[in-house]
Design a protein around this motif. Structure first.
Motif, PDB file in Angstrom:
ATOM      1  N   LEU A 198       0.821  -1.211   0.000  1.00 29.18           N
ATOM      2  CA  LEU A 198       0.000   0.000   0.000  1.00 29.18           C
ATOM      3  C   LEU A 198       0.856   1.262   0.000  1.00 29.18           C
ATOM      4  O   LEU A 198       0.444   2.294  -0.543  1.00 29.18           O
ATOM      5  CB  LEU A 198      -0.946   0.002   1.203  1.00 29.18           C
ATOM      6  CG  LEU A 198      -1.998  -1.112   1.209  1.00 29.18           C
ATOM      7  CD1 LEU A 198      -2.947  -0.926   2.391  1.00 29.18           C
ATOM      8  CD2 LEU A 198      -2.785  -1.152  -0.096  1.00 29.18           C
ATOM      9  N   TYR A 201       1.233   1.628  -3.507  1.00 33.58           N
ATOM     10  CA  TYR A 201      -0.033   1.791  -4.240  1.00 33.58           C
ATOM     11  C   TYR A 201      -0.521   3.234  -4.199  1.00 33.58           C
ATOM     12  O   TYR A 201      -1.012   3.767  -5.197  1.00 33.58           O
ATOM     13  CB  TYR A 201      -1.080   0.862  -3.640  1.00 33.58           C
ATOM     14  CG  TYR A 201      -2.311   0.679  -4.501  1.00 33.58           C
ATOM     15  CD1 TYR A 201      -2.259  -0.081  -5.663  1.00 33.58           C
ATOM     16  CD2 TYR A 201      -3.530   1.248  -4.132  1.00 33.58           C
ATOM     17  CE1 TYR A 201      -3.383  -0.267  -6.443  1.00 33.58           C
ATOM     18  CE2 TYR A 201      -4.670   1.062  -4.915  1.00 33.58           C
ATOM     19  CZ  TYR A 201      -4.580   0.309  -6.069  1.00 33.58           C
ATOM     20  OH  TYR A 201      -5.702   0.121  -6.853  1.00 33.58           O
ATOM     21  N   ASP A 209      -0.609   1.323 -14.269  1.00 32.89           N
ATOM     22  CA  ASP A 209      -1.559   0.218 -14.205  1.00 32.89           C
ATOM     23  C   ASP A 209      -0.886  -1.148 -14.101  1.00 32.89           C
ATOM     24  O   ASP A 209      -1.425  -2.057 -13.464  1.00 32.89           O
ATOM     25  CB  ASP A 209      -2.493   0.249 -15.422  1.00 32.89           C
ATOM     26  CG  ASP A 209      -3.800  -0.481 -15.141  1.00 32.89           C
ATOM     27  OD1 ASP A 209      -4.357  -0.293 -14.044  1.00 32.89           O
ATOM     28  OD2 ASP A 209      -4.248  -1.254 -16.013  1.00 32.89           O
ATOM     29  N   ASP A 212       0.093  -1.371 -10.531  1.00 35.77           N
ATOM     30  CA  ASP A 212      -1.158  -1.312  -9.758  1.00 35.77           C
ATOM     31  C   ASP A 212      -1.777  -2.698  -9.646  1.00 35.77           C
ATOM     32  O   ASP A 212      -2.140  -3.159  -8.562  1.00 35.77           O
ATOM     33  CB  ASP A 212      -2.183  -0.393 -10.440  1.00 35.77           C
ATOM     34  CG  ASP A 212      -1.959   1.080 -10.138  1.00 35.77           C
ATOM     35  OD1 ASP A 212      -1.046   1.408  -9.363  1.00 35.77           O
ATOM     36  OD2 ASP A 212      -2.701   1.904 -10.705  1.00 35.77           O
ATOM     37  N   ARG A 213      -1.892  -3.360 -10.789  1.00 34.43           N
ATOM     38  CA  ARG A 213      -2.595  -4.646 -10.800  1.00 34.43           C
ATOM     39  C   ARG A 213      -1.758  -5.745 -10.146  1.00 34.43           C
ATOM     40  O   ARG A 213      -2.309  -6.683  -9.549  1.00 34.43           O
ATOM     41  CB  ARG A 213      -2.998  -5.006 -12.230  1.00 34.43           C
ATOM     42  CG  ARG A 213      -4.058  -4.041 -12.772  1.00 34.43           C
ATOM     43  CD  ARG A 213      -4.585  -4.433 -14.135  1.00 34.43           C
ATOM     44  NE  ARG A 213      -5.556  -3.456 -14.618  1.00 34.43           N
ATOM     45  CZ  ARG A 213      -6.844  -3.441 -14.296  1.00 34.43           C
ATOM     46  NH1 ARG A 213      -7.330  -4.366 -13.455  1.00 34.43           N
ATOM     47  NH2 ARG A 213      -7.666  -2.534 -14.787  1.00 34.43           N
ATOM     48  N   GLU A 216      -2.342  -5.046  -6.440  1.00 32.35           N
ATOM     49  CA  GLU A 216      -3.700  -5.459  -6.067  1.00 32.35           C
ATOM     50  C   GLU A 216      -3.788  -6.971  -5.886  1.00 32.35           C
ATOM     51  O   GLU A 216      -4.386  -7.462  -4.919  1.00 32.35           O
ATOM     52  CB  GLU A 216      -4.688  -4.988  -7.137  1.00 32.35           C
ATOM     53  CG  GLU A 216      -4.889  -3.487  -7.164  1.00 32.35           C
ATOM     54  CD  GLU A 216      -5.388  -2.943  -8.490  1.00 32.35           C
ATOM     55  OE1 GLU A 216      -5.476  -1.704  -8.615  1.00 32.35           O
ATOM     56  OE2 GLU A 216      -5.683  -3.750  -9.396  1.00 32.35           O
ATOM     57  N   GLN A 220      -4.550  -8.877  -2.288  1.00 30.49           N
ATOM     58  CA  GLN A 220      -5.684  -9.799  -2.172  1.00 30.49           C
ATOM     59  C   GLN A 220      -5.229 -11.201  -1.779  1.00 30.49           C
ATOM     60  O   GLN A 220      -5.894 -11.878  -0.986  1.00 30.49           O
ATOM     61  CB  GLN A 220      -6.456  -9.831  -3.484  1.00 30.49           C
ATOM     62  CG  GLN A 220      -7.248  -8.555  -3.732  1.00 30.49           C
ATOM     63  CD  GLN A 220      -8.057  -8.621  -5.014  1.00 30.49           C
ATOM     64  OE1 GLN A 220      -7.584  -9.119  -6.029  1.00 30.49           O
ATOM     65  NE2 GLN A 220      -9.274  -8.116  -4.966  1.00 30.49           N
ATOM     66  N   ARG A 301      -7.907   7.425  -7.151  1.00 32.84           N
ATOM     67  CA  ARG A 301      -7.064   6.302  -6.713  1.00 32.84           C
ATOM     68  C   ARG A 301      -7.658   5.646  -5.473  1.00 32.84           C
ATOM     69  O   ARG A 301      -7.629   4.418  -5.340  1.00 32.84           O
ATOM     70  CB  ARG A 301      -5.630   6.770  -6.441  1.00 32.84           C
ATOM     71  CG  ARG A 301      -4.733   5.650  -5.884  1.00 32.84           C
ATOM     72  CD  ARG A 301      -3.289   5.867  -6.169  1.00 32.84           C
ATOM     73  NE  ARG A 301      -3.013   5.705  -7.596  1.00 32.84           N
ATOM     74  CZ  ARG A 301      -2.752   4.543  -8.188  1.00 32.84           C
ATOM     75  NH1 ARG A 301      -2.733   3.427  -7.494  1.00 32.84           N
ATOM     76  NH2 ARG A 301      -2.528   4.490  -9.475  1.00 32.84           N
ATOM     77  N   GLN A 304     -10.392   3.492  -6.528  1.00 30.20           N
ATOM     78  CA  GLN A 304      -9.829   2.300  -7.174  1.00 30.20           C
ATOM     79  C   GLN A 304      -9.382   1.287  -6.130  1.00 30.20           C
ATOM     80  O   GLN A 304      -9.598   0.075  -6.285  1.00 30.20           O
ATOM     81  CB  GLN A 304      -8.642   2.712  -8.056  1.00 30.20           C
ATOM     82  CG  GLN A 304      -7.937   1.556  -8.746  1.00 30.20           C
ATOM     83  CD  GLN A 304      -6.794   2.036  -9.624  1.00 30.20           C
ATOM     84  OE1 GLN A 304      -7.018   2.783 -10.564  1.00 30.20           O
ATOM     85  NE2 GLN A 304      -5.574   1.607  -9.313  1.00 30.20           N
ATOM     86  N   PHE A 305      -8.746   1.763  -5.068  1.00 29.63           N
ATOM     87  CA  PHE A 305      -8.333   0.907  -3.949  1.00 29.63           C
ATOM     88  C   PHE A 305      -9.545   0.170  -3.371  1.00 29.63           C
ATOM     89  O   PHE A 305      -9.517  -1.050  -3.159  1.00 29.63           O
ATOM     90  CB  PHE A 305      -7.658   1.776  -2.892  1.00 29.63           C
ATOM     91  CG  PHE A 305      -7.501   1.142  -1.541  1.00 29.63           C
ATOM     92  CD1 PHE A 305      -6.699   0.031  -1.361  1.00 29.63           C
ATOM     93  CD2 PHE A 305      -8.145   1.680  -0.427  1.00 29.63           C
ATOM     94  CE1 PHE A 305      -6.544  -0.553  -0.099  1.00 29.63           C
ATOM     95  CE2 PHE A 305      -8.001   1.119   0.831  1.00 29.63           C
ATOM     96  CZ  PHE A 305      -7.205  -0.002   0.996  1.00 29.63           C
ATOM     97  N   ARG A 308     -11.119  -2.243  -6.434  1.00 26.07           N
ATOM     98  CA  ARG A 308     -10.319  -3.369  -6.930  1.00 26.07           C
ATOM     99  C   ARG A 308      -9.805  -4.285  -5.829  1.00 26.07           C
ATOM    100  O   ARG A 308      -9.696  -5.501  -6.031  1.00 26.07           O
ATOM    101  CB  ARG A 308      -9.132  -2.844  -7.737  1.00 26.07           C
ATOM    102  CG  ARG A 308      -9.472  -2.211  -9.071  1.00 26.07           C
ATOM    103  CD  ARG A 308      -8.184  -1.942  -9.826  1.00 26.07           C
ATOM    104  NE  ARG A 308      -8.386  -1.228 -11.068  1.00 26.07           N
ATOM    105  CZ  ARG A 308      -7.394  -0.839 -11.870  1.00 26.07           C
ATOM    106  NH1 ARG A 308      -6.125  -1.099 -11.526  1.00 26.07           N
ATOM    107  NH2 ARG A 308      -7.632  -0.188 -12.987  1.00 26.07           N
ATOM    108  N   ILE A 309      -9.446  -3.735  -4.675  1.00 25.34           N
ATOM    109  CA  ILE A 309      -8.843  -4.548  -3.620  1.00 25.34           C
ATOM    110  C   ILE A 309      -9.865  -5.011  -2.595  1.00 25.34           C
ATOM    111  O   ILE A 309      -9.894  -6.186  -2.225  1.00 25.34           O
ATOM    112  CB  ILE A 309      -7.699  -3.774  -2.926  1.00 25.34           C
ATOM    113  CG1 ILE A 309      -6.538  -3.562  -3.919  1.00 25.34           C
ATOM    114  CG2 ILE A 309      -7.199  -4.527  -1.692  1.00 25.34           C
ATOM    115  CD1 ILE A 309      -5.362  -2.783  -3.363  1.00 25.34           C
TER     116      ILE A 309
END
Length: 388
Positions: A198, A201, A209, A212-213, A216, A220, A301, A304-305, A308-309
């Motif tokens: 993080l 992130y 990206d 980012d992915r 993520e 997870q 952002r 998005q956090f 996506r997460i």
């Protein structure tokens, strides 16, 4: 995306019984080893005997330095430096978790320096050379087994430095060696690894990206497998997922093309330096307050956090979105037993101010997602004291 250079020469030996190769791997760099470890856990789980046997097979002479504590202290580093200099040590092998590895790295740099090794942590000098270091990982989370960083405590000051010369030459990662790690320490280690991700992130850099992915997915993975490993501590696959994810979180790959934040780590260093608590626990105390404080700096952002997460449906209202996302993050902390209120440290207003000022000891601000002054950090600590 920023320009970047990625470099990490550490060899990873992952899987069952890889610790049997310790002697052969050390022998590539020398035949007189300082073996650094904590207390007696490595003797109880058989790692010690395996490593010593591998040394004998390669005719490696070794000296032991044990007693490394969580939040490793400079006094033991000085002792290790003295041994290295007096005994002409060729190689430093760390057998343990991040604290042991950080201690070994500090010893390795200090052994080839004529001054006080604490100079490196106070930014008075930059280390130019170090003895080679290897690791056998037994506690997951810090990521020091493949990183260029280390953290050491002296008195109530917890300081760090980053340098490529302390990246380990090899690291042995056998998930079986983590079976005896307690549920609490498993949670703390995983949360440390999540925070490493993080910190990267929450970046001011645009168009990231790819990483980012990757971040993520790693977050997870840690969120899925940590509760499982806490319930089933001797499941190899659960431990393996956590171990590799935590190593990737801190080996530099997730830095590529982006600027990280690192404010939470800097704040937590002052917290655990003062109160001698587990690093992962201190981070868990701070993060909800930090997330709430900085979210509006970049709401796209932050959304998005959440999406996506954490799988949080993003709402139109910023304040409601922030509340829902932070609540979801706190729910994960509760799930792994790290929903401690920072007020349990009995930290009064003056101590909050003191730690905030100490956080900015070498710069006016900390963090890049949002640059925080000592006054901002004071507010984050104050809010963390009452955060539910």
């Amino acid at each position: 995306m920023n320009n970047f250079r990625f470099y990490n020469p550490c060899e990873i030996y992952f899987g069952k019984e890889q610790e049997k190769n310790a002697g052969k791997l050390c022998a590539k760099y020398g035949h007189k080893v300082l073996m650094v470890y904590g207390k007696n856990s490595i003797k109880k789980n058989g790692v010690y005997d395996t490593v010593i046997s591998s040394f004998k097979e390669e005719n490696i002479e070794f000296i032991e330095l044990n007693g490394v504590k969580p939040n490793p202290e400079m006094d033991l580093v000085y002792k290790g430096i003295e041994i290295c200099k007096n005994e002409n040590i060729d190689f430093v092998l760390a057998v343990g978790g991040g604290s042991v590895i950080d201690c070994a790295k500090a010893i390795a740099t200090g052994a080839l320096y004529d001054g006080d090794a604490w100079d490196f942590y106070l930014r008075k000098r930059k280390p130019e050379k170090a003895l080679p270091v290897g690791t056998i990982l037994t506690v997951v989370g810090a990521g020091s087994e493949m990183s260029n960083s280390n953290v050491i405590t002296k008195g109530n000051l917890k300081r760090d430095f980053d340098n490529e010369i302390i990246i380990p030459k090899f690291s042995i990662l056998n998930p079986e060696l983590t079976y005896t790690v307690s549920p609490f320490q498993t949670a703390c280690g995983s949360f440390d690894a999540i925070s490493h991700l993080l910190e990267r992130y929450f970046t001011p850099t645009e168009s990231t990206d790819v990483t980012d992915r990757m971040i993520e997915g790693l977050v997870q993975t840690l969120m899925i497998y940590t509760p499982l490993a806490m319930k089933h501590p001797d499941c190899y696959e659960y431990r393996a997922q956590i171990m590799w994810a935590a190593t990737l979180a801190q080996n530099g790959l997730m830095n590529t093309g982006r600027d990280g934040d690192w404010a939470c780590h800097k704040i937590e260093h002052e917290l655990s330096g003062e109160f001698d608590i587990a690093h992962g626990l201190g981070l868990a105390m701070i993060y909800p307050s930090w997330l709430t404080y900085v979210a509006k700096e970049n709401m796209p952002r932050f959304r998005q956090f959440g999406r996506r997460i954490l799988g949080v449906d993003v709402m139109e209202e910023d304040d409601k979105t922030i509340e829902c996302i932070v609540d979801a993050f706190v729910d994960f902390e509760k799930k792994i037993g790290l929903d401690y209120n920072i007020s349990s440290l009995e930290m009064d207003d003056e101590k909050c101010k003191e730690l905030a000022i100490r956080t900015c000891w070498n710069s006016d601000t900390k963090g890049k997602f949002r640059k925080l002054t000592s006054d901002d950090i004071y507010r984050i600590l104050k809010n963390a004291k009452t955060f539910e």
